[in-house]
Motif scaffolding. Structure first.
Motif, PDB file in Angstrom:
ATOM      1  N   LYS A  91       0.811  -1.217   0.000  1.00  0.00           N
ATOM      2  CA  LYS A  91       0.000   0.000   0.000  1.00  0.00           C
ATOM      3  C   LYS A  91       0.843   1.265   0.000  1.00  0.00           C
ATOM      4  CE  LYS A  91      -3.980  -1.958   2.378  1.00  0.00           C
ATOM      5  NZ  LYS A  91      -4.833  -1.869   3.581  1.00  0.00           N
ATOM      6  N   SER A  92       2.099   1.167   0.402  1.00  0.00           N
ATOM      7  CA  SER A  92       2.915   2.378   0.512  1.00  0.00           C
ATOM      8  C   SER A  92       4.171   2.362  -0.362  1.00  0.00           C
ATOM      9  CB  SER A  92       3.309   2.603   1.971  1.00  0.00           C
ATOM     10  OG  SER A  92       4.058   1.501   2.438  1.00  0.00           O
ATOM     11  N   ASN A  93       4.607   1.227  -0.824  1.00  0.00           N
ATOM     12  CA  ASN A  93       5.842   1.136  -1.598  1.00  0.00           C
ATOM     13  C   ASN A  93       5.661   1.787  -2.968  1.00  0.00           C
ATOM     14  OD1 ASN A  93       8.295   0.442  -2.665  1.00  0.00           O
ATOM     15  ND2 ASN A  93       8.131  -1.733  -2.150  1.00  0.00           N
ATOM     16  N   GLY A  94       6.652   2.528  -3.426  1.00  0.00           N
ATOM     17  CA  GLY A  94       6.571   3.240  -4.695  1.00  0.00           C
ATOM     18  C   GLY A  94       6.576   2.318  -5.900  1.00  0.00           C
ATOM     19  N   SER A  95       7.183   1.136  -5.786  1.00  0.00           N
ATOM     20  CA  SER A  95       7.228   0.215  -6.927  1.00  0.00           C
ATOM     21  C   SER A  95       5.863  -0.406  -7.216  1.00  0.00           C
ATOM     22  CB  SER A  95       8.260  -0.877  -6.692  1.00  0.00           C
ATOM     23  OG  SER A  95       7.865  -1.679  -5.598  1.00  0.00           O
ATOM     24  N   SER A  96       4.922  -0.304  -6.272  1.00  0.00           N
ATOM     25  CA  SER A  96       3.581  -0.857  -6.466  1.00  0.00           C
ATOM     26  C   SER A  96       2.597   0.162  -7.015  1.00  0.00           C
ATOM     27  CB  SER A  96       3.037  -1.389  -5.132  1.00  0.00           C
ATOM     28  OG  SER A  96       3.806  -2.460  -4.666  1.00  0.00           O
ATOM     29  N   ARG A  97       3.060   1.348  -7.350  1.00  0.00           N
ATOM     30  CA  ARG A  97       2.145   2.407  -7.775  1.00  0.00           C
ATOM     31  C   ARG A  97       1.340   2.025  -9.010  1.00  0.00           C
ATOM     32  NH1 ARG A  97       2.954   8.781  -8.199  1.00  0.00           N
ATOM     33  NH2 ARG A  97       1.034   9.187  -9.322  1.00  0.00           N
ATOM     34  N   GLY A  98       1.977   1.439 -10.015  1.00  0.00           N
ATOM     35  CA  GLY A  98       1.265   1.044 -11.231  1.00  0.00           C
ATOM     36  C   GLY A  98       0.182   0.020 -10.950  1.00  0.00           C
ATOM     37  N   LEU A  99       0.470  -0.941 -10.088  1.00  0.00           N
ATOM     38  CA  LEU A  99      -0.518  -1.960  -9.746  1.00  0.00           C
ATOM     39  C   LEU A  99      -1.656  -1.356  -8.925  1.00  0.00           C
ATOM     40  CD1 LEU A  99      -1.205  -4.906 -10.118  1.00  0.00           C
ATOM     41  CD2 LEU A  99       0.063  -5.431  -8.049  1.00  0.00           C
ATOM     42  N   ARG A 100      -1.330  -0.427  -8.008  1.00  0.00           N
ATOM     43  CA  ARG A 100      -2.391   0.246  -7.252  1.00  0.00           C
ATOM     44  C   ARG A 100      -3.291   1.061  -8.182  1.00  0.00           C
ATOM     45  NH1 ARG A 100       1.899   1.570  -3.567  1.00  0.00           N
ATOM     46  NH2 ARG A 100       1.856   3.689  -4.402  1.00  0.00           N
ATOM     47  N   ASP A 101      -2.699   1.735  -9.184  1.00  0.00           N
ATOM     48  CA  ASP A 101      -3.501   2.485 -10.164  1.00  0.00           C
ATOM     49  C   ASP A 101      -4.408   1.546 -10.958  1.00  0.00           C
ATOM     50  OD1 ASP A 101      -2.355   4.826  -9.343  1.00  0.00           O
ATOM     51  OD2 ASP A 101      -0.928   4.945 -11.015  1.00  0.00           O
ATOM     52  N   TYR A 102      -3.874   0.392 -11.335  1.00  0.00           N
ATOM     53  CA  TYR A 102      -4.697  -0.578 -12.061  1.00  0.00           C
ATOM     54  C   TYR A 102      -5.867  -1.046 -11.202  1.00  0.00           C
ATOM     55  CZ  TYR A 102      -6.200  -4.773 -14.444  1.00  0.00           C
ATOM     56  OH  TYR A 102      -6.977  -5.720 -15.055  1.00  0.00           O
ATOM     57  N   ILE A 103      -5.611  -1.303  -9.941  1.00  0.00           N
ATOM     58  CA  ILE A 103      -6.672  -1.760  -9.039  1.00  0.00           C
ATOM     59  C   ILE A 103      -7.745  -0.691  -8.896  1.00  0.00           C
ATOM     60  CG2 ILE A 103      -7.168  -2.359  -6.629  1.00  0.00           C
ATOM     61  CD1 ILE A 103      -4.381  -3.728  -6.596  1.00  0.00           C
ATOM     62  N   GLU A 104      -7.344   0.560  -8.758  1.00  0.00           N
ATOM     63  CA  GLU A 104      -8.306   1.647  -8.582  1.00  0.00           C
ATOM     64  C   GLU A 104      -9.113   1.921  -9.843  1.00  0.00           C
ATOM     65  OE1 GLU A 104      -6.103   5.016  -7.291  1.00  0.00           O
ATOM     66  OE2 GLU A 104      -5.538   4.116  -5.369  1.00  0.00           O
TER      67      GLU A 104
END
Length: 186
Positions: free
Chosen positions: A37-50
């Motif tokens: 939820k906080s790591n910068g490398s997961s940003r693309g996956l978090r955007d996809y989820i949203e």
């Protein structure tokens, strides 16, 4: 020839469940999205989820989607298929559009075929260097530029008479013979 594939499990190339013969069956059974939820490398996956995950779930009701938030870990997508294969993909620092494309690739493939040593149904000690035989192997190459229909290449008058045609002619002759007998009897 290298022997690097000798330790892989052998298998044949086949359509799974005869897919496409009756109806299409999506081979992707479940997909697990693991992210921080906080790591910068997961940003693309978090955007996809949203943005796109709800649409993906609506378009693919046969695919179970799991979200697994993990602390201080890189983003990972794990796809599980009907044939038991699991494909693990690292999504470290991938953009939203790249993740969308990779998930579409996972949705449309049938599993990980790179772990299977492909076998053939036939085997020979002396394979042909000329290629496989086809019905066009010994055809005249002049057929490629010929203007069709052409009497030289497809004249049906050279074929023998079929059994059906012979029976039809015999029936007509028999019918004509009866008509002539009736006329002479009158």
């Amino acid at each position: 020839m290298s022997a690097k594939n000798i330790f892989l499990k052998p298998g044949f190339v086949r359509a799974p469940l005869q897919n496409g013969v009756g109806r299409y069956v999506c081979q992707l059974q479940r997909i697990v999205l693991k992210f921080c939820k906080s790591n910068g490398s997961s940003r693309g996956l978090r955007d996809y989820i949203e943005q796109d995950l709800v649409d993906f779930a609506k378009e693919n009701p046969g695919v179970v989607v799991y979200l697994k938030p993990r602390r201080h870990r890189g983003p990972v997508v794990v796809a599980e298929y009907l044939n038991g294969d699991r494909v693990w993909m690292n999504m470290h620092n991938k953009t939203h559009s790249e993740i969308t494309k990779w998930i579409d690739v996972l949705r449309t493939q049938q599993g990980d075929n790179s772990t299977t040593r492909l076998r053939k149904y036939q085997y020979t000690d002396h394979p042909s260097i000329q290629g496989p035989w086809t019905p066009f192997t010994f055809k005249n190459p002049a057929l490629n530029t010929a203007e069709l229909p052409n009497q030289a290449y497809g004249a049906n008058d050279r074929l023998p008479m079929s059994a059906t045609e012979q029976l039809r002619l015999m029936f007509e002759a028999q019918k004509l013979g009866k008509n002539e007998e009736l006329k002479t009897a009158e």
